[in-house]
Design an enzyme around this catalytic site. Structure first.
Site, mmCIF file in Angstrom:
data_model
loop_
_atom_site.group_PDB
_atom_site.id
_atom_site.type_symbol
_atom_site.label_atom_id
_atom_site.label_comp_id
_atom_site.label_asym_id
_atom_site.label_seq_id
_atom_site.Cartn_x
_atom_site.Cartn_y
_atom_site.Cartn_z
ATOM 1 C CB SER A 44 -9.678 -63.148 -16.794
ATOM 2 O OG SER A 44 -10.570 -62.645 -17.756
ATOM 3 C CE1 TYR A 77 -5.493 -61.782 -20.116
ATOM 4 C CE2 TYR A 77 -7.831 -62.190 -20.435
ATOM 5 C CZ TYR A 77 -6.800 -61.622 -19.701
ATOM 6 O OH TYR A 77 -7.089 -60.914 -18.559
HETATM 7 N N1 LIG Z 1 -8.287 -55.055 -17.632
HETATM 8 C C1 LIG Z 1 -9.221 -55.979 -17.748
HETATM 9 O O1 LIG Z 1 -10.273 -55.780 -18.374
HETATM 10 C C2 LIG Z 1 -9.017 -57.309 -17.074
HETATM 11 C C3 LIG Z 1 -10.101 -58.197 -17.031
HETATM 12 C C4 LIG Z 1 -9.943 -59.413 -16.375
HETATM 13 C C5 LIG Z 1 -8.736 -59.729 -15.778
HETATM 14 N N2 LIG Z 1 -7.711 -58.851 -15.855
HETATM 15 C C6 LIG Z 1 -6.448 -59.230 -15.212
HETATM 16 O O2 LIG Z 1 -6.188 -58.310 -14.166
HETATM 17 C C7 LIG Z 1 -4.778 -58.171 -14.011
HETATM 18 C C8 LIG Z 1 -4.429 -56.708 -14.036
HETATM 19 O O3 LIG Z 1 -4.860 -56.176 -15.270
HETATM 20 P P1 LIG Z 1 -4.841 -54.604 -15.550
HETATM 21 O O4 LIG Z 1 -5.791 -54.357 -16.648
HETATM 22 O O5 LIG Z 1 -4.976 -53.880 -14.271
HETATM 23 O O6 LIG Z 1 -3.365 -54.495 -16.150
HETATM 24 P P2 LIG Z 1 -2.353 -53.268 -16.374
HETATM 25 O O7 LIG Z 1 -2.938 -51.982 -15.905
HETATM 26 O O8 LIG Z 1 -1.860 -53.379 -17.773
HETATM 27 O O9 LIG Z 1 -1.166 -53.671 -15.369
HETATM 28 C C9 LIG Z 1 -0.389 -54.798 -15.594
HETATM 29 C C10 LIG Z 1 0.676 -54.822 -14.521
HETATM 30 O O10 LIG Z 1 1.445 -56.025 -14.666
HETATM 31 C C11 LIG Z 1 2.836 -55.667 -14.677
HETATM 32 N N3 LIG Z 1 3.548 -56.699 -15.450
HETATM 33 C C12 LIG Z 1 3.295 -57.106 -16.713
HETATM 34 N N4 LIG Z 1 4.176 -58.062 -17.073
HETATM 35 C C13 LIG Z 1 4.975 -58.279 -16.002
HETATM 36 C C14 LIG Z 1 6.068 -59.135 -15.751
HETATM 37 N N5 LIG Z 1 6.533 -59.973 -16.697
HETATM 38 N N6 LIG Z 1 6.672 -59.099 -14.539
HETATM 39 C C15 LIG Z 1 6.224 -58.243 -13.575
HETATM 40 N N7 LIG Z 1 5.184 -57.403 -13.750
HETATM 41 C C16 LIG Z 1 4.581 -57.414 -14.959
HETATM 42 C C17 LIG Z 1 2.846 -54.283 -15.320
HETATM 43 O O11 LIG Z 1 4.013 -53.528 -15.025
HETATM 44 P P3 LIG Z 1 5.326 -53.573 -15.978
HETATM 45 O O12 LIG Z 1 4.833 -53.541 -17.406
HETATM 46 O O13 LIG Z 1 6.118 -52.391 -15.573
HETATM 47 O O14 LIG Z 1 6.014 -54.850 -15.650
HETATM 48 C C18 LIG Z 1 1.649 -53.665 -14.612
HETATM 49 O O15 LIG Z 1 2.007 -53.272 -13.298
HETATM 50 C C19 LIG Z 1 -4.129 -58.981 -15.134
HETATM 51 O O16 LIG Z 1 -3.730 -60.236 -14.644
HETATM 52 C C20 LIG Z 1 -5.257 -59.129 -16.145
HETATM 53 O O17 LIG Z 1 -5.111 -60.286 -16.934
HETATM 54 C C21 LIG Z 1 -7.813 -57.661 -16.476
#
Ligand SMILES: NC(=O)c1ccc[n+]([C@@H]2O[C@H](COP(=O)([O-])OP(=O)(O)OC[C@H]3O[C@@H](n4cnc5c(N)ncnc54)[C@H](OP(=O)(O)O)[C@@H]3O)[C@@H](O)[C@H]2O)c1
Length: 294
Positions: free
Chosen positions: A155, A168
């Site tokens: 991130s 985070y």
């Molecule tokens: N959204 C943003 O603005 C943003 C910005 C910068 C970086 N990111 C990064 O991008 C990545 C994806 O983010 P997103 O916003 O797309 O997230 P999201 O839609 O909430 O998806 C998170 C995914 O991670 C899985 N997950 C969570 N805990 C887990 C565990 N312990 N074991 C296996 N799977 C797990 C969830 O499925 P289950 O809950 O079913 O396990 C889900 O598939 C993350 O690493 C986040 O930190 C996001």
């Protein structure tokens, strides 16, 4: 570049993980999605098959914080889907709140998922990734398609500090440090290591965050305008094709992170001013439980 290559994507059932799976499948890759909730995994497979009926897609339930379960899952994935060419560590969670209102447990949980999760998945996948590199003598960072990929989704919060994101940011900085070191260690084995650092984008994670977010965090994170999920996924794929080590999706986020690196003192001063205008502080939140944000 990705045709007939097999990618394992943790966090592939939702948000960026699923968006990357969709793009890789369109380019002819085989993907296996890993997450904890089976229903959401199956729904994601339906989405992928709906878009590309010929897609070779699988899923596996695993919690990446569980080292043994992650090892078992990776072995089962290789047994079912064959050689593993790439691992995308995308599973992640977010907690937001004033440092004083977040608990030690919040810090541990975020570190477990965002740092130890990718570490566990990398350890579990490494023998399979390294097997792809064997014999070719290919360097992971030379031009063309590498023998294998390790792609970590961190991130912008892994490159700078952010008000309200103490757990985070710490977890994503740790992931960035791990990735930086693996870049050097794995390249001689033919594994290309790439780091993706998005700013905020539309996803279920952020929708949840919006319900109970500090005004300071909102002000700082939105200094880089929130991007669409498609823009982030498209830019990430472009960076993967180009073989860039650091991929910061969207032009605005690239400019902002460049400023942070080139003139860190000025960046801090400007952000401090922005935060002073909206500052409320932890005293206003004493009775609010931070709660899980994803
Ligand atoms: N959204 C943003 O603005 C943003 C910005 C910068 C970086 N990111 C990064 O991008 C990545 C994806 O983010 P997103 O916003 O797309 O997230 P999201 O839609 O909430 O998806 C998170 C995914 O991670 C899985 N997950 C969570 N805990 C887990 C565990 N312990 N074991 C296996 N799977 C797990 C969830 O499925 P289950 O809950 O079913 O396990 C889900 O598939 C993350 O690493 C986040 O930190 C996001």
């Amino acid at each position: 570049m990705f045709e007939h290559r097999h990618f394992v994507i943790t966090g592939g059932s939702s948000g960026l993980g699923l968006a990357l799976a969709q793009r890789l499948v369109r380019e002819g890759a085989q993907v296996t999605l890993v997450a904890r909730n089976e229903q959401r995994l199956l729904a994601a497979l339906d989405t992928l098959r709906g878009e590309s009926p010929a897609a070779v897609v699988h899923c596996r339930v695993a919690d990446v914080t569980d080292e043994t379960a992650t090892q078992d899952a990776m072995a089962a994935i290789a047994a079912e889907g064959g050689a593993i060419d790439g691992l995308i560590n995308c599973a992640g969670v977010m907690r937001e709140g004033y440092f004083e209102t977040l608990t030690q447990q919040d810090f541990r949980e975020v570190m477990e998922i965002n740092y130890f999760g990718p570490l566990n998945a990398t350890r579990a996948a490494l023998p399979f990734l390294a097997a792809q590199g064997q014999g070719g003598g290919q360097h992971g960072h030379k031009g063309g398609a590498p023998a294998a990929w390790l792609i970590n989704i961190a991130s912008v919060a892994g490159l700078t500090g952010v008000f309200g994101y103490t757990p985070y940011c710490a977890s994503k900085h740790a992931l960035v440090g791990l990735t930086e070191s693996l870049y050097y260690e794995l390249a001689p084995q033919g594994i290309r290591v790439q780091l993706v650092c998005p700013g905020e984008f539309d996803s279920p994670m952020v929708d949840t965050l919006e319900h109970n977010r500090t005004p300071e965090n909102r002000a700082q994170t939105l200094s880089i305008p929130k991007a669409s999920l498609d823009a982030i996924a498209d830019d990430t794929l472009t960076g993967l094709h180009k073989g860039d080590y650091l991929i910061v999706p969207t032009r605005q986020a690239r400019l902002a992170t460049l400023g942070m690196r080139l003139v860190p003192g000025l960046s801090r001063k400007l952000m401090t001013r922005t935060l002073a205008r909206v500052y409320r502080g932890p005293a206003t939140r004493e009775s609010v439980e931070p709660g899980e944000q994803t």
